[in-house]
Write a protein that holds these residues in place. Structure first.
Motif, PDB file in Angstrom:
ATOM      1  N   LEU A   1     135.367  30.965  18.593  1.00 47.97           N
ATOM      2  CA  LEU A   1     135.419  31.998  19.631  1.00 47.97           C
ATOM      3  C   LEU A   1     135.996  33.299  19.088  1.00 47.97           C
ATOM      4  N   PHE A   2     137.024  33.166  18.221  1.00 46.66           N
ATOM      5  CA  PHE A   2     137.617  34.375  17.629  1.00 46.66           C
ATOM      6  C   PHE A   2     136.587  35.114  16.779  1.00 46.66           C
ATOM      7  N   LEU A   3     135.836  34.341  15.965  1.00 43.19           N
ATOM      8  CA  LEU A   3     134.812  34.976  15.129  1.00 43.19           C
ATOM      9  C   LEU A   3     133.723  35.604  15.990  1.00 43.19           C
ATOM     10  N   LEU A   4     133.341  34.908  17.066  1.00 41.32           N
ATOM     11  CA  LEU A   4     132.318  35.465  17.956  1.00 41.32           C
ATOM     12  C   LEU A   4     132.819  36.739  18.625  1.00 41.32           C
ATOM     13  N   GLY A   5     134.102  36.737  19.034  1.00 38.30           N
ATOM     14  CA  GLY A   5     134.671  37.936  19.654  1.00 38.30           C
ATOM     15  C   GLY A   5     134.691  39.103  18.677  1.00 38.30           C
ATOM     16  N   ALA A   6     135.104  38.810  17.414  1.00 36.48           N
ATOM     17  CA  ALA A   6     135.126  39.874  16.396  1.00 36.48           C
ATOM     18  C   ALA A   6     133.705  40.361  16.107  1.00 36.48           C
ATOM     19  N   ALA A   7     132.743  39.411  16.068  1.00 33.84           N
ATOM     20  CA  ALA A   7     131.352  39.796  15.815  1.00 33.84           C
ATOM     21  C   ALA A   7     130.808  40.651  16.957  1.00 33.84           C
ATOM     22  N   ALA A   8     131.194  40.308  18.198  1.00 35.71           N
ATOM     23  CA  ALA A   8     130.734  41.098  19.347  1.00 35.71           C
ATOM     24  C   ALA A   8     131.261  42.520  19.267  1.00 35.71           C
ATOM     25  N   LEU A   9     132.557  42.650  18.893  1.00 32.63           N
ATOM     26  CA  LEU A   9     133.124  43.991  18.746  1.00 32.63           C
ATOM     27  C   LEU A   9     132.423  44.766  17.634  1.00 32.63           C
ATOM     28  N   GLY A  10     132.219  44.095  16.487  1.00 31.68           N
ATOM     29  CA  GLY A  10     131.567  44.760  15.370  1.00 31.68           C
ATOM     30  C   GLY A  10     130.142  45.175  15.700  1.00 31.68           C
TER      31      GLY A  10
END
Length: 329
Positions: A144-153
């Motif tokens: 979820l953290f990686l997905l959240g960071a990917a969404a921001l990026g």
């Protein structure tokens, strides 16, 4: 009754560019402080942010004591039962609440949940009812953290592509700098007040990016129009004129959003509080950066020379002759 919008002055003549350098220094210091508070201490996954269960893993369980209100004071001692930092989140309905806790590595989620249920029952009595229970494991929280960071990026990258397509380099660089300012200060808000940083917080930052860039497009578009309209006006005066021309629209749009978010923060309960507050902050900061960072930065980037907006024939045509003096429109 005439509309209250008539209370706003139809024409203003504020000097924004004159104070922009001082405000930019303050903004730079605030951004540096925000970055420091966000990443220090360098503990994964969230550094200085108050990581929610979404990102650090843990369990959640909903409880109800209807028709009695949940005694949250009695639940404060749950931190002593060995399940890490326990958070009790209330809802608009005072008879319901959500309890978040950590699952120790040497314990299964079922064992931890049994201990938590027993501890809550001990403190609230047999009248407590247990509802939905969710478990977010370490692996899932990492994803979820990686997905959240990917969404921001991805959100920021797509916005950069749009800005480049819409404005080109110079205007785009000014808009992106102001946008980065808004995002960094919003992270600082979460760090300073230790608001829970969850996927909802990521959603609020993405929404702030969308609102902020829309506000900057309005201001920069007017600057570009005036560059073509007033070919001999000094750049600083042209920026002040452009911002003054869009000021009423900016105020009305911003205040409308702030009113809606104020209601959401008051009535939305703790579940929506962080989202509403961060959005409220983002609109204020986004409006400020449109006026005092994005527009004045055009002079730093050399837009005043207007190379991007005049053909060679225009430059010859608009070149001042002798002691020709610019006259204000």
């Amino acid at each position: 009754m005439w509309p209250l919008i008539k209370l706003l002055p139809e024409k203003t003549n504020f000097k924004y560019v004159a104070v922009a350098p001082f405000l930019c220094v303050i903004s730079l210091l605030a951004c540096l402080a925000s970055i420091y508070l966000t990443v220090v201490p360098f503990t994964p996954p969230c550094g200085g942010l108050n990581c929610g269960v979404d990102f650090k893993g843990g369990s959640m369980i909903e409880i109800s004591t209807a028709p009695q209100s949940v005694d949250q004071n009695a639940l404060r001692s749950l931190n002593d039962i060995g399940l890490g930092e326990v958070q009790v989140q209330g809802f608009t309905d005072p008879t319901a609440a959500m309890v978040k806790y950590e699952t120790p590595e040497n314990m299964s989620s079922d064992e931890a949940q049994a201990i938590m249920r027993a501890a809550i029952t001990e403190r609230l009595g047999e009248g407590v009812h247990f509802g939905r229970a969710d478990v977010v494991g370490a692996k899932v929280s990492g994803e979820l953290f990686l997905l959240g960071a990917a969404a921001l990026g991805a959100g920021i990258t797509l916005m950069l592509l749009y800005i480049w397509f819409r404005f080109g380099f110079t205007f785009g660089a000014a808009a992106v700098t102001a946008l980065a300012h808004d995002v960094i200060l919003t992270f600082g808000l979460f760090a300073v007040f230790q608001m829970e940083f969850t996927l909802v917080a990521v959603g609020s930052i993405l929404t702030i990016i969308g609102y902020s860039i829309n506000d900057k497009i309005v201001v920069l578009d007017r600057v570009r129009e005036n560059l073509r309209k007033y070919k001999r006006m000094p750049m600083k005066e042209l920026i002040d004129l452009s911002v003054n021309e869009t000021l009423s629209r900016t105020i009305i749009t911003g205040v409308t959003g702030l009113m809606a978010l104020g209601v959401m923060a008051y009535y939305g309960g703790e579940a929506l509080f962080a989202f509403a507050v961060s959005m409220f902050f983002g609109i204020v900061v986004g409006t400020y950066s449109s006026i005092y960072i994005a527009a004045p930065m055009l002079t730093v980037l050399g837009v005043g020379r207007r190379d991007n907006f005049q053909t060679s024939e225009d430059k010859k045509k608009n070149k001042p002759k002798g002691d020709e003096v610019y006259s204000h429109p």
